[in-house]
Each structure stands twice: as structure tokens, then as C-alpha cells.
Design a protein around this motif. Structure first.
Motif, PDB file in Angstrom:
ATOM      1  N   ASP A  16      -6.578  71.178  -4.689  1.00  0.00           N
ATOM      2  CA  ASP A  16      -6.864  70.345  -5.859  1.00  0.00           C
ATOM      3  C   ASP A  16      -5.543  70.109  -6.581  1.00  0.00           C
ATOM      4  O   ASP A  16      -5.146  70.878  -7.455  1.00  0.00           O
ATOM      5  CB  ASP A  16      -7.876  71.068  -6.756  1.00  0.00           C
ATOM      6  CG  ASP A  16      -8.097  70.362  -8.086  1.00  0.00           C
ATOM      7  OD1 ASP A  16      -7.655  69.202  -8.228  1.00  0.00           O
ATOM      8  OD2 ASP A  16      -8.700  70.983  -8.989  1.00  0.00           O
ATOM      9  N   MET A  18      -4.598  67.999  -8.710  1.00  0.00           N
ATOM     10  CA  MET A  18      -4.613  67.511 -10.083  1.00  0.00           C
ATOM     11  C   MET A  18      -5.105  68.570 -11.059  1.00  0.00           C
ATOM     12  O   MET A  18      -5.092  68.355 -12.275  1.00  0.00           O
ATOM     13  CB  MET A  18      -5.513  66.267 -10.190  1.00  0.00           C
ATOM     14  CG  MET A  18      -5.226  65.189  -9.153  1.00  0.00           C
ATOM     15  SD  MET A  18      -3.481  64.715  -9.028  1.00  0.00           S
ATOM     16  CE  MET A  18      -3.239  63.895 -10.591  1.00  0.00           C
ATOM     17  N   PRO A  24       0.618  67.378 -11.265  1.00  0.00           N
ATOM     18  CA  PRO A  24       0.580  67.723  -9.842  1.00  0.00           C
ATOM     19  C   PRO A  24       1.858  68.370  -9.311  1.00  0.00           C
ATOM     20  O   PRO A  24       1.880  68.835  -8.187  1.00  0.00           O
ATOM     21  CB  PRO A  24       0.362  66.357  -9.188  1.00  0.00           C
ATOM     22  CG  PRO A  24       1.108  65.407 -10.074  1.00  0.00           C
ATOM     23  CD  PRO A  24       0.913  65.933 -11.476  1.00  0.00           C
ATOM     24  N   VAL A  45      -5.110  66.873  -2.477  1.00  0.00           N
ATOM     25  CA  VAL A  45      -6.191  66.021  -2.950  1.00  0.00           C
ATOM     26  C   VAL A  45      -5.904  65.600  -4.386  1.00  0.00           C
ATOM     27  O   VAL A  45      -5.752  66.455  -5.275  1.00  0.00           O
ATOM     28  CB  VAL A  45      -7.543  66.753  -2.880  1.00  0.00           C
ATOM     29  CG1 VAL A  45      -8.667  65.831  -3.357  1.00  0.00           C
ATOM     30  CG2 VAL A  45      -7.817  67.236  -1.459  1.00  0.00           C
ATOM     31  N   GLY A  46      -5.817  64.298  -4.614  1.00  0.00           N
ATOM     32  CA  GLY A  46      -5.539  63.851  -5.972  1.00  0.00           C
ATOM     33  C   GLY A  46      -5.249  62.379  -6.046  1.00  0.00           C
ATOM     34  O   GLY A  46      -5.489  61.612  -5.097  1.00  0.00           O
ATOM     35  N   ASP A  47      -4.709  61.964  -7.184  1.00  0.00           N
ATOM     36  CA  ASP A  47      -4.348  60.567  -7.406  1.00  0.00           C
ATOM     37  C   ASP A  47      -3.260  60.168  -6.409  1.00  0.00           C
ATOM     38  O   ASP A  47      -2.166  60.749  -6.400  1.00  0.00           O
ATOM     39  CB  ASP A  47      -3.844  60.395  -8.842  1.00  0.00           C
ATOM     40  CG  ASP A  47      -3.446  58.966  -9.142  1.00  0.00           C
ATOM     41  OD1 ASP A  47      -2.260  58.631  -8.931  1.00  0.00           O
ATOM     42  OD2 ASP A  47      -4.313  58.197  -9.573  1.00  0.00           O
ATOM     43  N   GLN A  48      -3.565  59.188  -5.577  1.00  0.00           N
ATOM     44  CA  GLN A  48      -2.651  58.858  -4.478  1.00  0.00           C
ATOM     45  C   GLN A  48      -1.283  58.430  -4.968  1.00  0.00           C
ATOM     46  O   GLN A  48      -0.260  58.864  -4.434  1.00  0.00           O
ATOM     47  CB  GLN A  48      -3.260  57.760  -3.600  1.00  0.00           C
ATOM     48  CG  GLN A  48      -2.430  57.475  -2.349  1.00  0.00           C
ATOM     49  CD  GLN A  48      -3.209  56.705  -1.300  1.00  0.00           C
ATOM     50  OE1 GLN A  48      -4.353  56.329  -1.508  1.00  0.00           O
ATOM     51  NE2 GLN A  48      -2.585  56.478  -0.166  1.00  0.00           N
ATOM     52  N   SER A  70      -8.314  60.927  -4.380  1.00  0.00           N
ATOM     53  CA  SER A  70      -9.483  61.249  -5.197  1.00  0.00           C
ATOM     54  C   SER A  70      -9.391  60.421  -6.470  1.00  0.00           C
ATOM     55  O   SER A  70      -8.403  59.732  -6.709  1.00  0.00           O
ATOM     56  CB  SER A  70      -9.540  62.749  -5.512  1.00  0.00           C
ATOM     57  OG  SER A  70      -8.469  63.127  -6.355  1.00  0.00           O
ATOM     58  N   VAL A  73     -10.141  63.805 -12.814  1.00  0.00           N
ATOM     59  CA  VAL A  73      -9.854  65.234 -12.942  1.00  0.00           C
ATOM     60  C   VAL A  73     -10.868  65.839 -13.909  1.00  0.00           C
ATOM     61  O   VAL A  73     -11.161  65.245 -14.950  1.00  0.00           O
ATOM     62  CB  VAL A  73      -8.428  65.487 -13.494  1.00  0.00           C
ATOM     63  CG1 VAL A  73      -8.137  66.981 -13.541  1.00  0.00           C
ATOM     64  CG2 VAL A  73      -7.388  64.757 -12.668  1.00  0.00           C
ATOM     65  N   SER A  91     -10.895  65.404  -8.112  1.00  0.00           N
ATOM     66  CA  SER A  91     -10.097  66.119  -7.107  1.00  0.00           C
ATOM     67  C   SER A  91     -10.753  67.414  -6.636  1.00  0.00           C
ATOM     68  O   SER A  91     -10.784  67.702  -5.433  1.00  0.00           O
ATOM     69  CB  SER A  91      -8.689  66.395  -7.644  1.00  0.00           C
ATOM     70  OG  SER A  91      -8.739  67.029  -8.915  1.00  0.00           O
ATOM     71  N   ALA A  95     -11.957  68.051  -2.753  1.00  0.00           N
ATOM     72  CA  ALA A  95     -11.382  69.194  -2.020  1.00  0.00           C
ATOM     73  C   ALA A  95     -12.486  70.096  -1.466  1.00  0.00           C
ATOM     74  O   ALA A  95     -12.424  70.540  -0.309  1.00  0.00           O
ATOM     75  CB  ALA A  95     -10.453  69.989  -2.937  1.00  0.00           C
ATOM     76  N   THR A 109      -7.872  75.738  -6.094  1.00  0.00           N
ATOM     77  CA  THR A 109      -7.751  75.021  -7.353  1.00  0.00           C
ATOM     78  C   THR A 109      -7.175  75.912  -8.439  1.00  0.00           C
ATOM     79  O   THR A 109      -7.450  77.119  -8.468  1.00  0.00           O
ATOM     80  CB  THR A 109      -9.111  74.461  -7.816  1.00  0.00           C
ATOM     81  OG1 THR A 109      -8.919  73.711  -9.034  1.00  0.00           O
ATOM     82  CG2 THR A 109     -10.122  75.575  -8.074  1.00  0.00           C
TER      83      THR A 109
END
Length: 342
Positions: A16, A18, A24, A45-48, A70, A73, A91, A95, A109
Motif C-alpha cells: 500500500d 499511499m 509514497p 499499489v497507489g496513484d500511478q 489504485s 487513500v 490503495s 493491495a 500497509t
């Protein structure tokens, strides 16, 4: 490299990226430190866009890292259930879903513990005999193999839940800390049988029938002294105990720096102060611990974690998968509950 595919012997860890106060950046740097030790495929996993900026200087084709997009958050303070409904592609949710779908072997996480619990229950489910997930582990480095469970996820418990904590803690002490036949005890206001509130007294009877190495009640002193490998309590008591320990370490660190400056060099005094803090802040050293009782490997760490702690949590995820912790816990829970129900 896809999330579905990984070389033999590699553990796929969905991170995770984010979650946590330092995401990150800390999550990405922690993943890089973790994969340097080998045996891990890191699924960020998160904001690209944010993650691509973090790894822009890297050639990902040469690293066991993949970005999984994803949206959203879930932060500390948000109602986990409501937030998951509003942000189904957050996220932590994505995940955990990767683990459910078999595209990852574990999730990590540093974000909202409540959100991690909620999504793990919905996506992975709990093991037979477990009502709700729990958190547990050592809280004093001076007693490094003494597991305290629960540490805050279940503030109101029925006696049957405390029995489950005893089973979970026993497997945790055995598998993660190589303790044969761990001593299991109830934290109470006195060591004698019959001491404690109604919850403790009823749990005492269940633990006596469990077949665990139950040694009875212990008091607060015994936790620090390492007089049991598994200390069972509800999350209300466990969380107060843990945060008291952490707070005491922080305060003593500052006090020792001032008190020793007249007797030791600044460097030597700082070393002593840091050592005292480390004795009472185990989570900082371990990075995180498994969310216990869910049907999958999910590691939860501290929201303040920096990259080094994140890396440790990711390595912990690999270790939990490698030793087959969840399968062992499932088997022991079944055995104990069959014995108590007989």
C-alpha cells in the motif's frame, strides 16, 4: 513482469504505497531496500502518476518492481467501513484484493489499521474460530520473545476471543520466534486463579481446557520479566500497555541525555539513551507485524514509518509466507476449538 507471474522462490508483496505519514516516498524507498535482499517482487499499489515520479530515475525492467494503479487513500480518522464503500479502489483495498485473487502472496500497509482490518475481513475472511482479526507481538526488547495479544484492535472481548488470542499467540511465538511449547498466560491483577474481572475468570477456564501450555494468570511485572511467551489480554489493556512502554522510552531517552551529559561524552550518552528507547519501542525495530486471524498474510506497520521500517515490514511479509504461518495457525485453531468443544 506481471503481478501474476514471479520467478520460482520469489514472494510477491503488494505494498500500500499511499498509506502512512511518509507515503509514497518512504514506501517506494522501503521497497527498494527490501528487494535488495533478494526473494521479493514488490507490487507498488497507489496513484500511478505519483509512483511513476518516485521511480522515474530507475529502469524498472531490470528490477522486481511493478506499479499497480489504485484510486484514493483511506486515512486515519476516517470510518473504515464508510471509506471503503466510498473508495472501493483505494490503495489498501487493491493491495488486499491482489492477495485474495492470488496475484500477490502478502500485503503490507503503514496506513489505517482500521481500514486494513475491515478490508482484510471482507476480502480474505477470518480463520475458523476467529471473530475479528487481532494484532500482537513483543512490545519490550528486554523480553524479545514475549508476545502480547491483543494490542488494540479488539477493545471489548468475550472470553472465547481471549482463547483465540492464546492460540494465535502460541503459533506466533513458535513460528516467528522459535519457541517450543510457549507458555501462555492471562494478564490480570493477581497471579492466583480467581483474580481478575469476569472476562478474565471465564477465559481462564477455557484456556485450562485448551491443551495449550497455559500457566495461569500473570501480572504486569511478569510481562517485562519474560515470565510467559504469550500474554493474553483484550485490546483496551494491550494498547495502553504498549503505548505506555513507547512513551516511557521516549521520555527516558530525553531524560538520560540530560542526566548523563556531565558523566559521559555526548556520543556515549546518546548511545545509552537510544538503547533505552529501543528496549521499549519494538515496533520501530521490527517494522510491523501480521494481522492475526485473517485468511491471508497482511502486515501492518506504524503510520510514522520511514523507509527502513517499511523495508523491514516487507521482509517480515516474506518471512510469514515462507514459514507457512497462516496454514499453521489455521491448523492449530481447529485443533484447540475441537478440544474445547468436546
Amino acid at each position: 513482469m506481471t503481478s501474476e507471474q514471479a520467478p520460482a522462490g520469489m514472494v510477491r508483496v503488494a505494498i500500500d504505497a499511499m498509506g502512512g505519514d511518509n507515503a509514497p516516498a518512504a514506501m517506494v524507498q522501503g521497497a527498494l531496500e527490501a528487494i535488495a535482499g533478494g526473494g521479493i517482487v514488490a507490487l507498488l499499489v497507489g496513484d500511478q502518476t505519483a509512483l511513476e515520479q518516485q521511480v522515474a530515475h530507475l529502469d524498472l525492467s531490470k528490477l522486481p518492481i511493478k506499479i499497480i494503479p489504485s484510486d484514493g487513500v483511506i486515512k486515519e480518522g476516517e470510518n473504515p467501513v464508510s471509506a471503503l464503500r466510498e473508495k472501493p479502489k483505494a490503495s489498501i483495498s487493491v493491495a488486499t484484493q491482489l492477495v485474495k485473487l492470488g496475484h500477490a502472496d502478502a500485503a503490507v500497509t503503514m496506513g489505517s489499521t482500521g481500514a486494513a482490518m475491515a478490508v482484510s475481513m471482507f476480502a480474505l475472511g477470518t480463520l475458523e474460530g476467529v471473530e475479528r482479526p487481532s494484532l500482537g507481538g513483543p512490545i519490550f526488547s528486554i523480553a524479545p520473545k514475549t508476545v502480547v495479544i491483543d494490542l488494540g484492535t479488539n477493545v471489548d472481548c468475550r472470553p472465547a476471543q481471549l482463547l483465540s488470542f492464546g492460540v494465535i499467540g502460541s503459533v506466533l511465538a513458535n513460528k516467528l520466534f522459535d519457541v517450543e511449547n510457549p507458555r501462555v498466560a492471562l494478564l490480570s491483577v493477581g497471579a492466583e486463579e480467581g483474580k481478575g474481572n469476569r472476562q478474565v475468570k471465564e477465559a481462564y477456564d477455557l484456556l485450562k481446557q485448551s491443551g495449550l501450555n497455559f500457566i495461569g494468570n500473570i501480572e504486569g511485572f511478569d510481562v517485562v520479566a519474560g515470565n510467559a511467551e504469550v500474554v493474553v489480554c483484550d485490546g483496551f489493556v494491550g494498547n495502553i500497555l504498549m503505548k505506555f512502554s513507547e512513551g516511557m522510552g521516549v521520555v527516558l531517552e530525553g531524560w538520560l541525555l540530560q542526566s548523563l551529559e556531565a558523566h559521559l561524552s555526548e556520543e556515549a550518552a546518546a548511545d545509552v539513551a537510544r538503547e533505552i528507547r529501543s528496549l521499549t519501542n519494538v515496533v520501530e525495530g521490527a517494522g510491523g507485524g501480521p494481522l492475526l486471524g485473517v485468511d491471508g498474510a497482511v502486515i501492518v506497520g506504524h503510520g510514522r514509518a520511514q523507509a527502513t521500517e517499511v523495508a523491514k515490514a516487507i521482509r517480515m511479509a516474506k518471512y510469514v509466507v515462507d514459514i507457512g504461518f497462516v496454514a499453521s495457525l489455521k491448523e492449530e485453531l481447529k485443533r484447540v476449538h475441537e478440544r474445547v468443544s468436546a
